[in-house]
Design a protein around this motif. Structure first.
Motif, PDB file in Angstrom:
ATOM      1  N   CYS A   1     -11.481  -7.639  17.330  1.00  0.00           N
ATOM      2  CA  CYS A   1     -11.345  -7.912  16.176  1.00  0.00           C
ATOM      3  C   CYS A   1     -12.150  -7.179  15.187  1.00  0.00           C
ATOM      4  CB  CYS A   1     -11.927  -9.771  15.631  1.00  0.00           C
ATOM      5  SG  CYS A   1     -11.505 -10.355  14.088  1.00  0.00           S
ATOM      6  N   LEU A   2     -13.079  -6.937  14.780  1.00  0.00           N
ATOM      7  CA  LEU A   2     -13.839  -5.745  14.516  1.00  0.00           C
ATOM      8  C   LEU A   2     -13.166  -4.430  14.885  1.00  0.00           C
ATOM      9  CD1 LEU A   2     -17.279  -6.982  15.056  1.00  0.00           C
ATOM     10  CD2 LEU A   2     -16.197  -7.100  13.184  1.00  0.00           C
TER      11      LEU A   2
ATOM     12  N   ALA B   1      -7.527  -0.530  10.484  1.00  0.00           N
ATOM     13  CA  ALA B   1      -7.004  -0.973   9.718  1.00  0.00           C
ATOM     14  C   ALA B   1      -7.585  -0.774   8.020  1.00  0.00           C
ATOM     15  CB  ALA B   1      -7.115  -2.863   8.825  1.00  0.00           C
ATOM     16  N   CYS B   2      -9.020  -1.334   8.275  1.00  0.00           N
ATOM     17  CA  CYS B   2      -9.747  -0.182   7.107  1.00  0.00           C
ATOM     18  C   CYS B   2      -9.451   1.161   6.665  1.00  0.00           C
ATOM     19  CB  CYS B   2     -11.041  -0.282   7.262  1.00  0.00           C
ATOM     20  SG  CYS B   2     -11.502  -2.007   7.341  1.00  0.00           S
TER      21      CYS B   2
ATOM     22  N   VAL C   1     -17.188  -0.324   6.472  1.00  0.00           N
ATOM     23  CA  VAL C   1     -16.056   0.256   7.281  1.00  0.00           C
ATOM     24  C   VAL C   1     -17.057   1.046   8.523  1.00  0.00           C
ATOM     25  CG1 VAL C   1     -14.096   2.689   8.091  1.00  0.00           C
ATOM     26  CG2 VAL C   1     -13.848   1.361   5.763  1.00  0.00           C
TER      27      VAL C   1
ATOM     28  N   PHE D   1     -18.372  -2.020  10.730  1.00  0.00           N
ATOM     29  CA  PHE D   1     -17.093  -2.425  11.673  1.00  0.00           C
ATOM     30  C   PHE D   1     -17.095  -1.769  12.841  1.00  0.00           C
ATOM     31  CE2 PHE D   1     -14.181  -4.683   8.050  1.00  0.00           C
ATOM     32  CZ  PHE D   1     -15.155  -5.424   8.100  1.00  0.00           C
TER      33      PHE D   1
ATOM     34  N   SER E   1     -10.573  -4.449  12.643  1.00  0.00           N
ATOM     35  CA  SER E   1     -10.653  -4.320  11.570  1.00  0.00           C
ATOM     36  C   SER E   1     -10.330  -3.172  11.002  1.00  0.00           C
ATOM     37  CB  SER E   1     -11.905  -5.214  10.721  1.00  0.00           C
ATOM     38  OG  SER E   1     -11.636  -6.841  11.134  1.00  0.00           O
TER      39      SER E   1
END
Length: 152
Positions: A28-29, A35-36, A14, A17, A32
């Motif tokens: 995108c990262l 989201a994590c 995490v 990212f 992510s």
């Protein structure tokens, strides 16, 4: 040990990212990362609610584990650690000879959980606050990257 290794790996991923997303300005990262953090936040909230709702069952399980281990080997390192930290001795069914003013460890375990539960709650709320701030910053940065690319 395996759970701690897995949790550490997840936290490292995490963090990766988040750092790479910020440095490379990658939506995108950063998405992510968000989201994590959201998944970890949900899992922590669920674990906290489960812990508070089942507090008595958790205390009973710890007491049963102590009693079982005490009956197997009353001089093990774990038993001696319980007795030192909780300032207790023996169990309700097998009292020790430390004196009448010394409480049994089953009572000590219950008192410990009852007295320290609010500290665990405060730490959990603090961690949740940091995670919410991280999610907010990642979304703000992600939106700023998208807006700067639309201008170009």
């Amino acid at each position: 040990v395996y759970i701690l290794i897995g949790a550490g790996s997840l936290i490292m991923l995490v963090g990766f990212f988040g750092c790479c997303g910020a440095v490379r300005e990658s939506q995108c990262l950063l998405g992510s990362f968000f989201a994590c953090l959201l998944i970890i936040f949900g899992a922590e909230v669920a674990a906290g609610v489960f812990g508070f709702l089942n507090k008595d069952k958790i205390i009973q399980d710890v007491q049963n584990f102590y009693t079982k281990t005490y009956k197997e080997n009353s001089n093990s390192t774990m038993i001696l650690s319980y007795q030192k930290v909780l300032n207790c001795c023996g169990t309700k069914s097998i009292p020790c000879d430390a004196g009448s003013e010394t409480k049994d460890c089953e009572t000590g375990i219950k008192e410990f959980f009852d007295s320290k539960l609010f500290i665990i709650g405060y730490v959990g709320i603090g961690i949740a606050g940091v995670m919410i701030i991280g999610m907010i910053f990642s979304m703000v940065l992600c939106c700023a990257i998208r807006n700067s690319r639309e201008v170009i």
